[in-house]
Enzyme design. Structure first.
Site, mmCIF file in Angstrom:
data_model
loop_
_atom_site.group_PDB
_atom_site.id
_atom_site.type_symbol
_atom_site.label_atom_id
_atom_site.label_comp_id
_atom_site.label_asym_id
_atom_site.label_seq_id
_atom_site.Cartn_x
_atom_site.Cartn_y
_atom_site.Cartn_z
ATOM 1 N N LYS A 25 10.438 37.838 11.774
ATOM 2 C CA LYS A 25 11.315 38.989 11.639
ATOM 3 C C LYS A 25 10.603 40.268 12.074
ATOM 4 C CE LYS A 25 14.077 38.208 8.143
ATOM 5 N NZ LYS A 25 14.088 37.935 6.708
ATOM 6 N N GLY A 31 17.299 -1.900 22.247
ATOM 7 C CA GLY A 31 18.443 -1.735 21.363
ATOM 8 C C GLY A 31 17.946 -0.917 20.182
ATOM 9 N N THR A 32 17.959 0.393 20.360
ATOM 10 C CA THR A 32 17.284 1.228 19.358
ATOM 11 C C THR A 32 18.047 1.317 18.042
ATOM 12 O OG1 THR A 32 18.207 3.148 20.475
ATOM 13 C CG2 THR A 32 15.919 2.585 20.970
ATOM 14 N N ASN A 33 19.337 0.949 18.025
ATOM 15 C CA ASN A 33 20.033 0.932 16.729
ATOM 16 C C ASN A 33 19.405 -0.113 15.822
ATOM 17 O OD1 ASN A 33 21.788 2.700 17.908
ATOM 18 N ND2 ASN A 33 23.453 1.230 18.138
ATOM 19 N N ASP A 34 19.388 -1.353 16.306
ATOM 20 C CA ASP A 34 18.831 -2.410 15.475
ATOM 21 C C ASP A 34 17.326 -2.218 15.290
ATOM 22 O OD1 ASP A 34 21.219 -3.489 15.000
ATOM 23 O OD2 ASP A 34 20.965 -5.303 16.182
ATOM 24 N N ARG A 45 12.120 42.802 2.864
ATOM 25 C CA ARG A 45 12.409 41.383 3.194
ATOM 26 C C ARG A 45 11.114 40.619 3.463
ATOM 27 N NH1 ARG A 45 16.559 44.048 6.298
ATOM 28 N NH2 ARG A 45 18.641 43.272 5.782
ATOM 29 N N CYS A 47 19.802 1.082 25.484
ATOM 30 C CA CYS A 47 21.261 1.031 25.399
ATOM 31 C C CYS A 47 21.735 1.225 23.969
ATOM 32 C CB CYS A 47 21.766 -0.288 25.962
ATOM 33 S SG CYS A 47 21.189 -1.735 25.085
ATOM 34 N N ARG A 76 20.278 38.870 18.754
ATOM 35 C CA ARG A 76 19.817 37.487 18.869
ATOM 36 C C ARG A 76 20.607 36.832 19.992
ATOM 37 N NH1 ARG A 76 22.352 35.835 13.001
ATOM 38 N NH2 ARG A 76 24.468 36.472 13.508
ATOM 39 N N TYR A 129 15.801 3.909 32.693
ATOM 40 C CA TYR A 129 17.179 4.385 32.541
ATOM 41 C C TYR A 129 17.576 4.462 31.079
ATOM 42 C CZ TYR A 129 18.732 -0.441 31.677
ATOM 43 O OH TYR A 129 18.909 -1.691 31.146
ATOM 44 N N GLY A 156 13.374 28.870 0.197
ATOM 45 C CA GLY A 156 12.777 29.002 -1.128
ATOM 46 C C GLY A 156 11.975 30.273 -1.297
ATOM 47 N N SER A 171 15.625 -3.968 27.702
ATOM 48 C CA SER A 171 16.546 -2.898 27.317
ATOM 49 C C SER A 171 16.410 -2.705 25.812
ATOM 50 C CB SER A 171 17.978 -3.278 27.697
ATOM 51 O OG SER A 171 18.858 -2.267 27.272
ATOM 52 N N GLU A 226 14.819 -5.251 20.340
ATOM 53 C CA GLU A 226 15.459 -4.617 19.185
ATOM 54 C C GLU A 226 14.927 -5.177 17.871
ATOM 55 O OE1 GLU A 226 19.701 -5.393 19.298
ATOM 56 O OE2 GLU A 226 19.401 -7.321 20.293
ATOM 57 N N MET A 240 11.188 34.503 -1.134
ATOM 58 C CA MET A 240 11.958 35.613 -1.678
ATOM 59 C C MET A 240 12.950 36.160 -0.666
ATOM 60 S SD MET A 240 10.901 39.175 -3.382
ATOM 61 C CE MET A 240 11.663 40.134 -2.094
ATOM 62 N N HIS A 248 30.856 1.337 12.497
ATOM 63 C CA HIS A 248 31.681 0.645 13.495
ATOM 64 C C HIS A 248 32.713 1.601 14.080
ATOM 65 C CE1 HIS A 248 35.186 -1.878 14.660
ATOM 66 N NE2 HIS A 248 34.229 -2.585 15.246
ATOM 67 N N ARG A 273 29.309 -5.108 25.927
ATOM 68 C CA ARG A 273 29.319 -5.958 24.719
ATOM 69 C C ARG A 273 30.427 -6.976 24.863
ATOM 70 N NH1 ARG A 273 29.753 -0.799 23.147
ATOM 71 N NH2 ARG A 273 27.972 0.244 22.191
ATOM 72 N N ARG A 291 25.590 -8.249 27.991
ATOM 73 C CA ARG A 291 24.878 -8.835 26.852
ATOM 74 C C ARG A 291 25.633 -10.054 26.362
ATOM 75 N NH1 ARG A 291 24.327 -5.349 21.437
ATOM 76 N NH2 ARG A 291 26.513 -5.865 21.273
#
Lengths: 878, 878
Positions: free
Chosen positions: A28, A770-773, A98, A835, A342, A855, A107, A768, A749, A109, A458, A564, A620
């Site tokens: 600031k 499978g970053t979700n699993d 301030r 993917c 800003r 990719y 948290g 490839s 994955e 002041m 889903h 899929r 897949r």
């Protein structure tokens, strides 16, 4: 030793800091100095350095004499510059205090305003403003804020007193209390102050100031702040700075005012001055929306000099900051003050236009322009959105799971959605959660709304794939699907009440809200061209249908990274064959049922290859556990048994047999191909036959076969060999001797696959991720169940993001890097892609660029986002 | 170039190979040579090398001329040595042909016996034996085996012909067919042979031999064998060897016979000759059990010279192999032949005694003795087992989940188990699966039997912890718990029918079977002492109760490595408080309920500290998801609601709210402590108060606090800080200033924890690997659901073992090593242990030794196994 400078002044007299001094002045303080030094009329003040904070604690929580003297000296400079006196009853100088560290930190002041008021100066302020009510109100705010923030008196004590006096004066709103009432309130506040601190409210303004400074310093070391720094590994900071700034008031008469403005139109990006102001008002009045503000153009008539000055400020700011600015200003008695500037928030459309325009104006480079547009904001250009001007009645808010806007009548089952949509009605499918059985209803609905599940549930994943609007996990919804109604926050919604959902904000709105259509501007096309010229990551799409593939190709997808196949089994004409296959208790019957599915799959693949001709299409093999294809409830099981002419116990037994405690880690993915090789055989046959059909019609089909959930090199060795043998068989059968290279690769994955990637690479033409699993298993988070603790994890700073939206920079990132290194150690140049849902997330894309992936693949509507994010990632990785 | 030797002869003339030549002669060939060369009377023969197999394939599947000549030459040596002639109708030499590679491999060509028989020689054999039936039977076996194994005629063709002729001769058993029948059968077999091969059965013995050798060579390269070698990464082998050996017959009259013998008693280990034989019989007759064999001692009367010769063989074998041997022998016309010797199978008790005795006899070293006893076999010494002599009627077989033996009446609910056990009945709890709610019934039952789940299911883990017998996953059981009966393979068992279960074999037996008690021999104690002197790994135990702790301490446990506190919440008096806690919707009510649990936990911990005084006791904070403590069915929910005086909807809603799709990766472990810090607070308080109580009574309590399911360093930082603050608070409260170091460590069971172990180590006093969950997440196998595919994985050679029994040497092992390296890089000498099920598995223990863990922890009854396995691991790691 050179004496350290304790305080940095900013004002017309001298400005001693600048924006590069964040460490010493806090964010600031550095910004206030910067604004002042580029000639903006900022209310003058000074910043006590973070080093003083360290000294304060080192000295056993005592202010040094030299600091106290320096504060006095700087207050005198302030008095001189402002022509007001601290503690004067004639023309009192008031200041705000301030905190401000180099890193913003919850948290610590908060602000204290109006410091310098006491029983005497309040009268001076009343005289000066000709507004006793204003002065008394300013004083009671000081006592309240000071008591609460500096002395730690709980706020509710003041609140209770205020309520009592309002009742006594028979008024309901704070602003309706007259000067008598405020007088009584002041006495009450002072009594509270005295009761809790055992001292009267300090009448000496310097005493007020000193205690406030100490309170800021002390707040640096409260347990919550220490914990925050520890958890977030914030180290090496000296402490917090303290900003003391003279107060200005826009409510000192009709020559005063206050307003906000943007240097360009934040909605469209047009280069025009845009904003609004109120005469004789405070900042809060603009925000509160009680009075209707005037457009900033009207200032030309009210105070033409000020208006000209503001136009000059706009020019100065854009020349200095080289971006559109959002400013707050106050006019005190005909004099303009800039309180804050800003970078202005803007719509996606405006972001694109401003960035491209600034390049044309030769203010910024193309690289800067590419970095300037938040990639996620492109979504707004690609999807319809609610008209920003339309009135909104928000019922509740869920998670913004798939962007866009939709209105329709709530329906509670997929079948109802289908039926009412077929009748031409617009419907919103409202469910606790969705499953693959609901696909037809989800497709028919204008939008999807669920009360559980997150942005990777889903419902969310399917909706994003289609670019369909979805709000998930709106937990306040009480869905009664038997009675077909929703109760939410005291309102009951039936099937006859229109709802609107905003997939960008997560809001659920009553009634129909008018929408704005998507806009493809020429600036958008320009920016995309620049992005494509820069990025190294190829961008593919996740698509299961010809329509999806075509949409994605229009958006610039360079292939399909994930098709899929299981979604192809849910059509009415297919699900029965699928179920027959699952209920079969021997390979012969299974083959028989699969034979029925073959032509459907072949036709689907043909469509995809044709839509993507010349580009790779990664297919897949079957991934989900088989129980997902069977009905769950007794009634539907009974129906299925009748149709299939088998006893209902046969269906029920198979459903029970397939039940799993943790289906995510159960019998699915390549494990199905190992135990039921005939499924793999049918799918590979469909792919190869479709590809040969295409080739014979001179359609350049480029299938790639991807095997999911591989954990062991041996699994892939076995299945790859089967796939290759089947391909060879079909070529022979079809007497096809033409070109047809079908790479066979694997998903990475399962953690064990990433850890043994060197062995796996020996059998894979590509990886490839499978970053979700991979995220689920690496972190041990079931993505369907994280709602119970992830919000608290983010609150407590244990996680920075939901790891299913932005890839975890800890274990998951390590595994991705290990797998790439391992794989390429065995097979240099091994093609690696991703993917999972993360393929469309800019922050994750930055990591994928660093990790040297080839990719990324994302849902069709995120392809432009990914293209821009990939360019940004490349720029930041240079 | 020196000409390569193609054939190695073994016999009295010359023995050219030895046991070190496995690569060239295969395992079987090398062993035949070895036995011959140490003077055992082995029927002579020769081995064609594996190099010849490679040559055969290299030459386009043709036998070289030189090999054919060499075969002839060696057959002549055989003729000379045996005094018989190949193809003679007077005294025909018959041979067997067997494959044998360096590594045993399924799918390769099997044995052909009786080679050399034809229409002429069969008459010679009949004359020679005076047994026409024997000769004809030998001939028809040759045609059948030869047709099947060498020429690939499907076995069922022969089978059908046999059935037809038996019907014609009105006999039911093969052996009842007379010589006329056998004559007809021979004609039928020859016709089948001719029909399928278009050639008559070869009458030229050398033609028979040549084709058989080629068939063996070809079987090296059939697809199944190639696939097996590829999947199991068997590389660098030349091919298979071929063993040609002269036949001997024990059924050539009353001076002939056949038998099996052990050089020591395989049941007790006593040093006495032990075995049995049949006069005028073939090897198959002993196995078939149609005639009752005589004890080997009786041979002294029958043929004293042979008996003395056998005693000499016993001595030779033990002196050579330095271990107890299991031999097969045949006496042909008063002449002894040893057909096979191998290390004899033995009971655990015998293994221990033999190993210790051999050291005393100065035959082997202590190290060899330690390595000689399969560590798992110690289990048999520690648990009761069924009397080996008792009659067994096996109903079906499940998985041997927890060793031991139990008999009792089947009961179908935990309550029934409790009630009937309280009435003094012995009961077996029979369930589809068990859950923590069944604990009281499981404890009351003599044994546990489930129809689903594997050896790491809840039932199995709990049972092993108690040393209680359990058979799991007996999938053929059809349990009807409503009607209280079981149907299995056509038999119906009710609550009145006694059952027996064998936790070592997995067998389920009808009726009560008599049992042998456990035996702690002095040899056992000696071996354990040697093991303790050798091993480096400390051995702790997983124990939740004082009783378990005491048992484990008797078995030599050096501390508790895992105390699962959740088991403490299931007592009747506790579960209600636990449920009240879970149903509370605010921290106050939760604290209230927890207050009720505190004294119970404190008392439990006091008991554990006391039982383990002087040794560390590692207590894991609450781990399972809360829904495990709530009832699942409507009826019990209703009861709970009544008792707790809340509406049933409140219970049902909470149960639904806590439902998770994949509870293994849900809201559990430290995630509970993050969201409900008051649970952690209560547990830490109970631990510390109990420890202080102990210390004040001069009981050397050594608690260690272990936080489960950590995935992020920040989680541990936050929780550790809370734990340490609570410990300090309680010390202050209790005014305790004495010694009390409580290490605070973490489980490493989430892959991301292993991957970021360097960061986590900064906040941990120790690591304890939870390899069960680590395996689940690293491999993506839900251990409750693997039954559907793991058996097939093991069948197909994709996995060598169930990874929940023996730690996976791939990804899981890599993570364990990474975590140890990472942790100790930050904190050298960091104490690392393991407390998963693998802690009691010898093969896994070998890995833990290599990985340089400090300790392993296993269930009480596996402590001796672990002690021995740890010594073995150390010996093998030297």
């Amino acid at each position: 030793m050179k004496k350290q400078k304790l305080i940095y002044y900013f004002g017309s007299q001298a400005t001693e800091g600048n924006r590069d001094m964040r460490e010493l002045l806090g964010g600031k303080g550095a910004n206030l100095a910067e604004m002042t030094s580029i000639g903006l009329p900022v209310p003058p003040g000074f910043t006590i350095t973070t080093a003083c904070c360290a000294d304060y604690h080192a000295a056993g929580k005592k202010l040094t004499k030299s600091l106290i003297e320096d504060v006095h000296r700087n207050m005198q400079r302030l008095e001189k510059e402002s022509g007001k006196m601290f503690g004067s009853s004639e023309n009192p100088l008031l200041v705000s205090v301030r905190s401000g560290a180099a890193v913003s930190m919850p948290g610590m002041m908060d602000t204290v305003l109006n410091l310098g008021l006491n029983d005497r100066t309040v009268r001076g302020l009343a005289r000066l403003t000709g507004n006793e009510r204003f002065a008394l109100d300013a004083y009671r705010r000081l006592i309240n804020m000071y008591g609460d923030v500096v002395m730690g008196i709980e706020h509710h004590h003041f609140e209770t007193a205020f309520d009592r006096i309002k009742k006594q004066y028979k008024v309901s709103r704070d602003t309706d209390l007259d000067t008598d009432g405020l007088g009584d309130l002041l006495e009450a506040y002072k009594a509270i102050y005295k009761k809790h601190t055992r001292k009267p409210f300090p009448q000496d303004p310097y005493k007020q100031l000193q205690l406030a400074i100490e309170a800021v310093f002390r707040s640096w070391n409260i347990p919550r702040a220490i914990a925050y720094r520890r958890i977030n590994a914030i180290q090496g900071l000296l402490g917090t700075a303290v900003n003391v700034q003279s107060m200005v008031f826009g409510n000192m008469g009709d020559d005063s005012g206050t307003g906000v403005a943007f240097t360009r139109d934040p909605a469209t990006g047009q280069n025009r001055f845009y904003g609004e102001f109120l005469i004789n008002a405070q900042g809060e009045d603009v925000v509160a929306g009680i009075r209707t503000p005037l457009p900033v153009m009207d200032m030309k008539k009210w105070q033409p000099a000020i208006y000209r000055q503001l136009l000059q400020v706009k020019h100065t700011l854009e020349t200095h900051y080289l971006d559109m600015q959002d400013i707050e200003f106050t006019i005190e008695r005909g004099r303009l003050f800039i309180l804050q500037t800003r970078t202005g928030k803007r719509t996606g459309q405006a972001a694109v236009k401003i960035a491209v325009d600034l390049v044309r104006e030769k203010k910024i480079s193309r690289a800067t322009a590419l970095l300037r547009v938040p990639a996620n904001d492109l979504n707004q250009l690609l999807l319809p959105s609610f008209d920003p001007a339309a009135k909104r009645t928000v019922l509740t808010t869920g998670l913004p799971a798939s962007p866009g806007a939709a209105s329709g009548y709530p329906v509670f089952t997929a079948d109802e959605a289908d039926a009412r949509a077929a009748d031409g009605e617009s419907v919103i499918l409202v469910r606790r959660d969705t499953s693959p059985e609901d696909i037809h209803g989800m497709h028919a609905a204008a939008g999807i709304l669920t009360s559980t599940g997150g942005s990777t549930s889903h419902a969310a994943v399917v909706a994003r794939g289609w670019g369909k609007c979805c709000v998930a996990g709106a937990s306040e919804l009480n869905i009664d699907d038997k009675r077909k109604r929703i109760r939410v926050n005291g309102v009951t919604i039936t099937g006859k009440d229109m709802l609107s959902i905003d997939g960008t904000s997560g809001e659920i709105l009553m009634g129909e809200v008018s929408k704005s259509p998507p806009v493809f501007t020429k600036e958008f096309k320009t920016l995309m061209k620049w992005a494509d010229g820069k990025r190294k990551l190829r961008v593919r799409t996740n698509a299961d249908t010809t329509e999806d593939a075509e949409v994605a190709r229009q958006f610039g997808a360079e292939g399909i990274g994930l098709c899929r196949t299981e979604h192809m089994f849910f059509g009415d004409d297919r699900i029965m064959a699928m179920r027959r296959m699952i209920l079969a208790d021997n390979p012969q019957d299974r083959r028989q049922a699969l034979k029925k599915l073959l032509p459907f799959q072949r036709r689907d693949f043909y469509g995809l290859f044709n839509a993507m001709k010349g580009l790779p299409v990664t297919i897949r093999l079957l991934d989900p556990p088989l129980h997902e294809f069977l009905p769950r409830d007794e009634k539907t099981m009974g129906e299925l048994a009748r149709i299939m002419k088998v006893p209902v116990t046969a269906v029920r037994n198979r459903v029970n047999q397939l039940h799993e405690s943790n289906p995510m880690m159960g019998h699915r993915g390549c494990r199905l191909s190992i135990t039921y090789p005939e499924i793999l055989e049918m799918q590979v046959r469909a792919i190869v036959e479709a590809a040969i059909d295409c080739r014979r019609k001179r359609i350049d089909a480029r299938p790639e076969i991807m095997i999911p959930l591989i954990g062991l090199a041996r699994e892939l060795a076995l299945l790859r060999e089967q796939v290759i043998a089947i391909i060879a068989d079909i070529r022979r059968e079809k007497r096809y001797r033409g070109k047809l290279d079908i790479p066979v690769g694997t998903m990475i994955e399962v953690p064990s696959a990433a850890l043994t990637a060197d062995q796996i690479a020996g059998h894979a033409d590509f990886f490839s991720f499978g970053t979700n699993d991979l995220t689920q298993m690496t972190m041990g988070y079931s993505r369907d169940d994280i709602g119970s603790f992830i919000p608290e994890y983010i609150n407590k700073g244990l996680l920075n993001n939901n790891p299913f939206q932005t890839i975890d920079g800890g274990g998951v990132a390590i595994l991705v890097e290990m797998a790439i290194t391992g794989g390429r150690s065995k097979k240099p140049g091994l093609k690696c892609g991703i993917c999972g849902e993360h393929g469309g997330d800019p922050e994750s894309i930055a990591f994928f660029q660093k990790a040297k992936l080839d990719y990324i693949s994302c849902s069709p509507f995120r392809v432009p986002v990914a293209r821009l994010a990939a360019a940004q990632a490349k720029l930041l990785d240079e």
